[in-house]
Design a protein around this motif. Structure first.
Motif, PDB file in Angstrom:
ATOM      1  N   LYS A   1       0.853  -1.192   0.000  1.00  0.00           N
ATOM      2  CA  LYS A   1       0.000   0.000   0.000  1.00  0.00           C
ATOM      3  C   LYS A   1       0.888   1.240   0.000  1.00  0.00           C
ATOM      4  O   LYS A   1       2.103   1.155   0.069  1.00  0.00           O
ATOM      5  N   ASP A   2       0.282   2.396  -0.068  1.00  0.00           N
ATOM      6  CA  ASP A   2       0.988   3.681   0.008  1.00  0.00           C
ATOM      7  C   ASP A   2       1.933   3.924  -1.174  1.00  0.00           C
ATOM      8  O   ASP A   2       2.970   4.566  -1.019  1.00  0.00           O
TER       9      ASP A   2
ATOM     10  N   GLN B   1      -1.083   5.610  -7.383  1.00  0.00           N
ATOM     11  CA  GLN B   1      -2.166   4.810  -7.943  1.00  0.00           C
ATOM     12  C   GLN B   1      -1.781   4.108  -9.245  1.00  0.00           C
ATOM     13  O   GLN B   1      -2.362   3.083  -9.591  1.00  0.00           O
TER      14      GLN B   1
END
Length: 122
Positions: free
Chosen positions: A6-7, A10
């Motif tokens: 995650k992080d 996109q």
């Protein structure tokens, strides 16, 4: 085992590999994320943090990896492979000769540089 990172921006799929990597890992973690990314933007920016030996990938996982690579051959944009295995880093650098995008290997200590590389706009 494969886990989604995650992080990240996109437009980047990040995967962390530890222990044994199986066909089930590929089908439940990596392949859906790659398919989603291709559908959304038409190209792949891929970060693999490899903290397991490549020998820990089962035959089914390798086969799914090969199929994914061929299926998306023209869609690879940027690939960053992070590993302290020198052979993996070398292969990742050489892989750029075989795919239309850019590919680069990094050491684990260079994770931030790998993220910057795979996230960069062309």
């Amino acid at each position: 085992m494969l886990q989604f990172i995650k992080d990240l921006p996109q437009h980047v799929v990040g995967i962390h590999a530890t222990g044994e990597v199986t066909k089930q890992d590929m089908e439940s973690v990596l392949l859906p994320k790659i398919d989603e990314l291709v559908a959304r933007q038409g190209e792949i920016n891929y970060l693999l943090v490899l903290e397991t030996d490549v020998q820990n990938w089962t035959a089914g996982a390798w086969w799914d990896d090969v199929k994914m690579g061929l299926k998306n051959f023209t869609k690879w944009n940027r690939i960053a492979v992070v590993s302290d295995q020198k052979g993996v880093q070398w292969f990742s650098d050489a892989f750029r000769l075989f795919v239309p995008g850019k590919s680069k290997g990094f050491a684990i200590a260079e994770l931030n540089e790998a993220i910057a590389f795979v996230s960069a706009a062309d």
